[in-house]
Scaffold this motif. Structure first.
Motif, PDB file in Angstrom:
ATOM      1  N   UNK A  59      52.772  33.066  55.198  1.00  0.00           N
ATOM      2  CA  UNK A  59      51.437  33.064  54.583  1.00  0.00           C
ATOM      3  C   UNK A  59      51.215  31.876  53.628  1.00  0.00           C
ATOM      4  N   UNK A  60      52.258  31.503  52.909  1.00  0.00           N
ATOM      5  CA  UNK A  60      52.233  30.267  52.122  1.00  0.00           C
ATOM      6  C   UNK A  60      53.262  29.312  52.712  1.00  0.00           C
ATOM      7  N   UNK A 102      56.441  36.749  44.525  1.00  0.00           N
ATOM      8  CA  UNK A 102      57.584  37.599  44.899  1.00  0.00           C
ATOM      9  C   UNK A 102      58.740  36.794  45.490  1.00  0.00           C
ATOM     10  N   UNK A 103      58.841  35.554  45.110  1.00  0.00           N
ATOM     11  CA  UNK A 103      59.913  34.697  45.613  1.00  0.00           C
ATOM     12  C   UNK A 103      59.459  33.847  46.783  1.00  0.00           C
ATOM     13  N   UNK A 104      60.280  32.872  47.074  1.00  0.00           N
ATOM     14  CA  UNK A 104      59.948  31.945  48.168  1.00  0.00           C
ATOM     15  C   UNK A 104      61.229  31.246  48.599  1.00  0.00           C
ATOM     16  N   UNK A 105      61.130  30.531  49.687  1.00  0.00           N
ATOM     17  CA  UNK A 105      62.291  29.784  50.184  1.00  0.00           C
ATOM     18  C   UNK A 105      61.952  28.304  50.191  1.00  0.00           C
ATOM     19  N   UNK A 106      62.897  27.489  49.719  1.00  0.00           N
ATOM     20  CA  UNK A 106      62.759  26.037  49.787  1.00  0.00           C
ATOM     21  C   UNK A 106      63.757  25.532  50.830  1.00  0.00           C
ATOM     22  N   UNK A 107      63.255  24.708  51.752  1.00  0.00           N
ATOM     23  CA  UNK A 107      64.071  24.242  52.878  1.00  0.00           C
ATOM     24  C   UNK A 107      63.939  22.730  52.982  1.00  0.00           C
ATOM     25  N   UNK A 129      56.033  36.294  52.509  1.00  0.00           N
ATOM     26  CA  UNK A 129      56.663  37.283  53.388  1.00  0.00           C
ATOM     27  C   UNK A 129      58.167  37.272  53.116  1.00  0.00           C
ATOM     28  N   UNK A 130      58.831  38.345  53.566  1.00  0.00           N
ATOM     29  CA  UNK A 130      60.292  38.422  53.406  1.00  0.00           C
ATOM     30  C   UNK A 130      60.945  37.469  54.398  1.00  0.00           C
ATOM     31  N   UNK A 131      61.822  36.601  53.897  1.00  0.00           N
ATOM     32  CA  UNK A 131      62.521  35.650  54.760  1.00  0.00           C
ATOM     33  C   UNK A 131      63.771  36.291  55.364  1.00  0.00           C
ATOM     34  N   UNK A 132      64.153  35.810  56.522  1.00  0.00           N
ATOM     35  CA  UNK A 132      65.353  36.312  57.195  1.00  0.00           C
ATOM     36  C   UNK A 132      66.559  35.438  56.865  1.00  0.00           C
ATOM     37  N   UNK A 133      67.748  36.016  57.005  1.00  0.00           N
ATOM     38  CA  UNK A 133      68.990  35.270  56.849  1.00  0.00           C
ATOM     39  C   UNK A 133      70.006  35.814  57.837  1.00  0.00           C
ATOM     40  N   UNK A 134      70.762  35.022  58.585  1.00  0.00           N
ATOM     41  CA  UNK A 134      70.755  33.548  58.555  1.00  0.00           C
ATOM     42  C   UNK A 134      69.484  32.984  59.158  1.00  0.00           C
TER      43      UNK A 134
END
Ligand code: 5GP
Length: 136
Positions: A59-60, A102-107, A129-134
């Motif tokens: 979404x972002x 609610x948090x985010x991921x930097x890649x 949205x909730x990120x997946x790992x791996x």
């Protein structure tokens, strides 16, 4: 970094070397940073600009793009440390401004195995949205 005659090997003539340099180094992000093509900036300063990703994966999804034409993170040198830290700082600032709460991921996708497609240094910031790992 732009190639110069010094670091393109071989015996190519000058105009061909310049043409090769443009073809090798110029990217869509270079054109955006130089304002040769229009883009809406979420942030702009002398070191980086922030744009929304054209194909958002969340979404972002925005990109912090260096003004300096570094092809990839691996090409960063010691004196780029301030720039790299600044880009991370700008990522956090714009995430707040965009209302990512609610948090985010930097890649950073670096090079072929890293999945990099545009060879001009940029950070991805993904949120909403909730990120997946791996990551895959
Ligand atoms: P990379 O794969 O190099 O880490 O990421 C490149 C990103 O740039 C991709 O997420 C892609 O969707 C985005 N992108 C490619 N072309 C454009 C463009 O013209 N404008 C914007 N805003 N994003 C782009």
């Amino acid at each position: 970094m732009r190639f110069s005659e010094k670091n393109i090997p071989g015996s190519l003539n000058h105009s061909l070397q310049i043409k090769m340099a443009d073809e090798v180094d110029d990217t869509i992000f270079g054109k955006i940073v130089r304002k040769e093509i229009p883009a809406k900036f979420l942030h702009e300063d002398e070191q980086c600009v922030v744009i929304k990703d054209i194909h958002p994966q969340a979404p972002h999804h925005f990109l912090v793009v260096s003004v300096k034409e570094l092809r990839k993170l691996e090409d960063a040198v010691e004196t780029d440390q301030q720039l790299l830290g600044h880009m991370m700082w700008v990522a956090t600032k714009v995430a707040k401004e965009e209302g990512i709460t609610n948090g985010y991921r930097i890649v950073i996708n670096d090079g072929a195995d890293g999945g990099q497609n545009v060879y001009h240094l940029h950070l991805h910031v993904l949120g909403g949205r909730k990120m997946n790992w791996p990551p895959g």
